[in-house]
Design an enzyme around this catalytic site. Structure first.
Site, PDB file in Angstrom:
ATOM      1  N   GLU A 581       0.855  -1.215  -0.173  1.00 44.69           N
ATOM      2  CA  GLU A 581      -0.006   0.117   0.015  1.00 44.69           C
ATOM      3  C   GLU A 581       0.783   1.231  -0.051  1.00 44.69           C
ATOM      4  O   GLU A 581       1.259   1.771  -0.997  1.00 44.69           O
ATOM      5  CB  GLU A 581      -1.171  -0.059   1.225  1.00 44.69           C
ATOM      6  CG  GLU A 581      -2.054   1.022   1.178  1.00 44.69           C
ATOM      7  CD  GLU A 581      -3.538   0.635   1.850  1.00 44.69           C
ATOM      8  OE1 GLU A 581      -3.350  -0.290   2.405  1.00 44.69           O
ATOM      9  OE2 GLU A 581      -4.090   1.464   1.847  1.00 44.69           O
ATOM     10  N   GLU A 852      -2.147   0.136  13.567  1.00 44.38           N
ATOM     11  CA  GLU A 852      -3.131   0.482  12.542  1.00 44.38           C
ATOM     12  C   GLU A 852      -4.616   0.308  13.265  1.00 44.38           C
ATOM     13  O   GLU A 852      -5.331   1.373  13.257  1.00 44.38           O
ATOM     14  CB  GLU A 852      -3.148  -0.329  11.425  1.00 44.38           C
ATOM     15  CG  GLU A 852      -4.288   0.019  10.608  1.00 44.38           C
ATOM     16  CD  GLU A 852      -4.191  -0.854   9.170  1.00 44.38           C
ATOM     17  OE1 GLU A 852      -3.827  -1.772   9.100  1.00 44.38           O
ATOM     18  OE2 GLU A 852      -4.935  -0.380   8.165  1.00 44.38           O
TER      19      GLU A 852
HETATM   20  C1  BGC Z   1      -4.951   2.729   4.843  1.00 44.12           C
HETATM   21  C2  BGC Z   1      -5.596   3.821   5.843  1.00 44.12           C
HETATM   22  C3  BGC Z   1      -6.429   4.617   4.812  1.00 44.12           C
HETATM   23  C4  BGC Z   1      -7.625   3.826   4.576  1.00 44.12           C
HETATM   24  C5  BGC Z   1      -8.831   4.387   3.902  1.00 44.12           C
HETATM   25  C6  BGC Z   1      -6.352   1.770   4.456  1.00 44.12           C
HETATM   26  O1  BGC Z   1      -5.983   0.975   3.741  1.00 44.12           O
HETATM   27  O2  BGC Z   1      -4.031   1.798   5.405  1.00 44.12           O
HETATM   28  O3  BGC Z   1      -4.815   4.302   6.700  1.00 44.12           O
HETATM   29  O4  BGC Z   1      -6.681   5.642   5.576  1.00 44.12           O
HETATM   30  O5  BGC Z   1      -7.252   2.481   3.898  1.00 44.12           O
HETATM   31  O6  BGC Z   1      -9.850   4.003   4.435  1.00 44.12           O
END
Ligand code: BGC
Length: 987
Positions: A581, A852
């Site tokens: 990501e 997270e």
């Molecule tokens: C990310 C987040 C991001 C989100 C959006 C995720 O996959 O890791 O931190 O803000 O997607 O909802």
């Protein structure tokens, strides 16, 4: 300035205490111009202080015409033919039918192919591939590949002359990705090598047939697909998922016949570059140019290379790999930005001592050689074959006669813009703490700290020995690394030894990983701790803050968030540094910027990143979900995410006092707020919320993004907040009308909010914690109901046995809201809590960065990063309200020292390097809550200090003299202090 005068600009003596945000008002400046400057200062007594010796800055290349260097391309003939044949995305109608779509392609070979390779990719999942009815083994599919895996490279062996059939099935499951475009796509390229050396290619296109339903034997040669439809181009962004390519070396010799006065190297690449002059690395930056939307801008840097040049023979070289530009999971796929990767543009400009000049530029005189980097990929890692190293390749005298001549390529359609933020560079080296051997020959190193960067490997062995390093944040029960939460990111480096008897060292050039553990396989012998070093890489922003709170859990929380900031400030502010990501998610940045701007001086980084946010803004005015986008971004703005377009410039201005970041973004902010208003005439953000992430990862949600706090409430609260910040910014840049307009807009939203979501008993929305927190923090609860609303929030926290239920958008303000309401004990209860869910829970479970999700230890591995700063945003509160260093005016011209105190923490304080100078605080609670406070306030600033005091208690200074009180409440006293160090005591 040598003569004491100024030829560009002399402000003259200005009687003012304005010591920042003074705009240059001299003659226009040109490319390459060197500008000397100094500042003369008079103190309050009119006494002139010694002026600092003149210093200089230099202008970059301001006009496209300043670039005379060519873009060089390295693509070989065969790569070029592959690309032109194309891994073209195809699909069929109806586009959104689920779950599976089949494809067939029949072709005739006039002569046999001795070797056939099939590149194949499906979105969102390639289920099967068949050649002549036989199934082809596919590599394991990463269920949650965020950016979707690149093409699989399948070796089919020999294909005889005659008819053949390729068949494949792709599954489209709408839930597999939250990102547009969510439509399906399929791509295949069959590459055939014939006996006579000829290479032919068959690419996906209209010759393929497609259907949704088919009889059992649809993969069989001869199956009648006459009723199937011809495939059509898929409606997704172009981008070809071709596999990563080897890096390349570029070089040329040149001679300098005169002594050099100064030299600059201006350089960039479509990919990532490392530059060398006479065998020496230019600068210590990594992974440049940083991630941008390369369709719009690419960043170049100017390097001072004067000392690297010599009289006589010189050589310049560049090592160029795929970088961000070509990363497969970017997530637009390879070639998402247009031209193929690994293109280089460099311009070495030399000024001789006699004033004459010379330019060495990328042109047809450069040669291209092979690199030991066989493949490099940001997420997957690098493969380095040391046997292919070419010692001395960037030094003069190297024989490059066997290297092909470089070709110049057409310029990419983007602007070249100077990178003004600090480079990504190594900032620390970590030593592993332990090694284990969970399986014979497999060694696991533990660095004891989660971080982003690379490993330096020291190894001695035979030529051809192959050492593999696999990176992870966590271990499996058997002690091996667990890469499950990295999803499609392979996160592994491979080093193939050259067999140097003196030993060899490997450090990858064009990748980075987020990790704490490294699994080493193939190491010749048994490694010791010295075999690996951890190299911490990030955008090297100056450290600005230091927190000194004497409580281990609070200290840990701060350090964890600082480590998460280090790990995620990598050119852009990423969400996480490890999985597939690593995008500039704006919601994460939006809430974390308060904290970020205490830990580090974020001004230049913010100003630059706002360019990416504007590049990603839609025509209509919507800021995006993340920036830069490699694919088409969402068309609509998501509350709390898009608002970063307003919050980041505001924060950067507030902390630095520098208004140019507002000027730079003003039009974009106006367009954004205009967009929301046009879509929501009744002043509640009900329409156009795009992917609408809500209070992301809130604990009352079952799935990420589930409605917990009503999303229109969240949206309306953020809209009010953004309008309020815009009004403040408009006022400071002198746009009075707009200031009034946005203040009125904020008022309208607040009114609509109150009449819709705030009840007469102080209830807000559906009573979720985040509903209360946002409403209170953004000033949306009428004064008379605030206390009742706080009571209800507190009651909910109590009902949950003292726990927050908040996600990304509510958590950051939870403590502010409670502190403002005088709930100090509850603030500390939450900070010191170690049961789930809490920051202390992460720490108690051994976290060295911010997780997270609150339940990182047991959460769904697919969405479980251990290094995500969003929930660590509360660090801003620690600086503002525990250390007591809060800006009460832009640039900390006014400081609010208002520490929230509790008997459980006896001492605290902090330090911050403001633009005006260092600020620090130190407080101490003695018996009976007596408070002693020392504060350092810089010149041209003053502070308002709030100290707890019972009626009758007085404030004294260090000398025991009473200090004048500015105001008093039953439990606190307010005094004002000026520049310098002050000691205060309540007693
Ligand atoms: C990310 C987040 C991001 C989100 C959006 C995720 O996959 O890791 O931190 O803000 O997607 O909802």
């Amino acid at each position: 300035m040598a003569g004491g005068g100024a030829d560009l600009w002399d402000s003259g003596r200005v009687g003012s205490d304005q010591s920042f945000d003074v705009a240059y008002a001299g003659k226009p400046l040109g490319s390459r111009q060197r500008c000397w400057w100094t500042v003369e200062v008079w103190d309050e007594a009119g006494e002139q202080l010694a002026a600092p010796p003149p210093n200089w800055w230099e202008m970059g290349l301001l006009e496209p015409g300043d670039w005379t260097a060519a873009w060089l391309a390295v693509e070989g003939e065969e790569e070029r033919e592959d690309r032109l044949a194309g891994l073209n995305w195809i699909w069929g109608d109806p586009p959104d039918a689920e779950p599976a779509r089949r494809f067939r392609f029949c072709f005739e070979l006039a002569d046999a192919a001795e070797d056939a390779v099939l590149y194949i990719a499906g979105r969102d999942r390639l289920l099967s591939a068949h050649i002549d009815g036989g199934a082809i083994a596919l590599p394991a599919w990463e269920r949650n590949a965020f950016g979707r895996a690149g093409a699989a490279e399948l070796r089919l062996g020999r294909l005889g002359a005659g008819t053949h059939t390729l068949a494949s099935e792709v599954r489209l499951s709408r839930n597999a990705t939250r990102l547009p475009p969510g439509r399906g796509a399929f791509a295949a390229l069959l590459k055939l090598r014939h006996a006579d050396g000829r290479v032919s290619r068959l690419a996906s296109g209209p010759g393929w047939r497609t259907a949704l339903d088919a009889a059992e034997d649809w993969t069989r040669p001869g199956f009648d697909d006459a009723a199937w439809a011809a495939a059509r181009p898929a409606a997704i962004d172009p981008g070809q998922p071709l596999p990563p390519t080897p890096a390349r070396l570029f070089r040329r010799d040149f001679a300098l016949g005169k002594p050099v006065e100064r030299a600059r190297l201006y350089i960039t690449a479509l990919g990532a570059y490392e530059a060398f002059i006479n065998g020496q690395r230019v600068g210590d930056g990594r992974l440049a140019p940083e991630s941008t939307n390369f369709r719009k801008r690419a960043l170049y840097r100017a390097h001072d290379v004067t000392t690297l040049l010599r009289h006589g023979a010189n050589a310049i070289g560049a090592h160029v790999g795929d970088g961000w530009y070509a990363s497969v999971v970017a997530p637009g796929g390879r070639y998402a930005f247009g031209p193929p990767p690994r293109r280089l543009r460099a311009q070495l400009e030399v000024v001789f001592a006699d004033g004459s000049t010379a330019v060495v530029r990328t042109d047809g005189d450069w040669r291209i050689g092979s690199s030991p980097v066989l493949t490099s990929e940001i997420y997957d890692g690098e493969i380095w074959d040391a046997r292919a190293e070419q010692p001395g390749w960037s030094a003069p005298g190297f024989d490059a006669s066997g290297w092909p001549q470089a070709r110049s390529a057409t310029a990419p359609p983007c602007a070249l813009v100077a990178e003004t933020a600090p480079p990504i560079r190594p900032t620390m080296t970590l030593e592993p703490r332990t090694i284990s051997e969970p399986r014979p020959g497999v060694f696991v190193f533990d660095f004891g700290q989660n971080f982003a960067g690379v490993c330096r490997l020291h190894v001695k062995g035979k030529a051809g020995d192959r050492v593999e390093l696999r990176f992870a944040e966590i271990l499996k029960a058997d002690g091996e690394v667990d890469q499950a939460n990295l999803r499609a990111a392979k996160a592994r480096d491979i080093y193939i030894l050259k067999g140097d008897p003196a030993g060899e060292t490997f450090e990858p050039s064009f990748t980075y990983h987020g990790f704490r553990y490294v699994e080493v396989e193939g190491f010749p012998g048994t490694p010791t701790l010295e075999a690996l070093e951890g190299v911490v890489l990030h955008s090297d922003l100056p450290i600005a803050g230091d927190l000194g709170i004497e409580q281990p859990l609070i200290g840990r929380l701060w350090r964890n968030s600082l480590w998460s900031q280090r790990s995620n400030f990598t050119g852009i502010p990423t969400d996480c540094p490890q999985r597939d990501e690593r995008l500039g998610w704006l919601g994460d940045a939006c809430v974390f910027w308060d904290a970020a701007a205490f830990n580090m001086d974020v001004y230049a980084f913010t100003a630059r990143f706002t360019d990416d946010m504007r590049d990603a803004q839609t025509e209509a005015g919507a800021f995006s979900d993340y920036a830069p986008p490699a694919m088409r971004a969402g068309d609509e703005p998501a509350p709390g995410w898009a608002d970063a377009g307003v919050v980041l410039p505001w924060t950067a201005w507030m902390r630095s006092g520098n208004t140019s970041v507002i000027d730079r973004n003003w039009d974009a902010i106006v367009r954004y707020l205009g967009y929301l208003e046009a879509a929501n005439p009744d002043h509640l953000w009900r329409n156009k919320r795009g992917l609408d992430f809500g209070d992301w990862l809130a604990l009352d949600a079952k799935q990420p993004g589930d409605p917990t706090t009503p999303k229109d409430l969240i949206g309306s609260a953020w809209w009010a907040h953004s309008a309020g910040l815009a009004a403040e910014m408009a006022a400071v840049i002198g746009r009075t009308d707009e200031a009034e307009r946005f203040a009125a807009l904020r008022e309208q939203i607040a009114q609509a909010f109150q009449s819709t979501y705030v009840r007469a008993d102080g209830g807000v929305g559906n009573d979720s914690q985040t509903g209360y927190i946002l409403a209170l923090q953004f000033g949306l609860v009428p004064e008379a109901l605030r206390e009742a609303a706080v009571e209800r929030l507190v009651a909910d926290i109590d009902r949950r046995d003292g726990a927050l239920s908040t996600g990304f958008l509510g958590t950051p303000f939870a403590l502010d809201v409670l502190a403002d309401a005088g709930r100090a004990a509850l603030v500390y209860d939450l900070l010191l809590r170690t049961e789930f869910p809490s920051w202390g829970y992460m720490a108690a479970k051994g976290a060295t960065t911010i997780w997270e999700r609150w339940n990182g230890d047991v959460g769904d591995v697919a969405m479980n990063s251990f290094n995500h700063y969003a929930l660590g945003a509360v660090t801003g509160f620690l600086f503002r309200r525990i250390a007591g260093i809060a800006p009460a005016a832009p640039g900390f011209k006014q400081v609010a020292i208002r520490p929230v105190l509790d008997p459980r923490v006896k001492r605290g304080g902090g330090a911050f390097r403001s633009v005006l100078g260092p600020i620090s605080t130190e407080w101490e609670q003695g018996e009976h809550g007596v408070v002693r406070l020392t504060a350092l306030i810089p010149p041209n600033a003053q502070a308002r200090v709030h100290l707890p005091a019972r009626p009758g208690q007085r404030v004294q200074d260090d000398a025991g003299e009473p200090v004048a009180e500015l105001a008093r409440t039953p439990d606190e006293v307010i005094v004002e202090i000026g520049s310098g160090r002050s000691g205060l005591q309540v007693g």
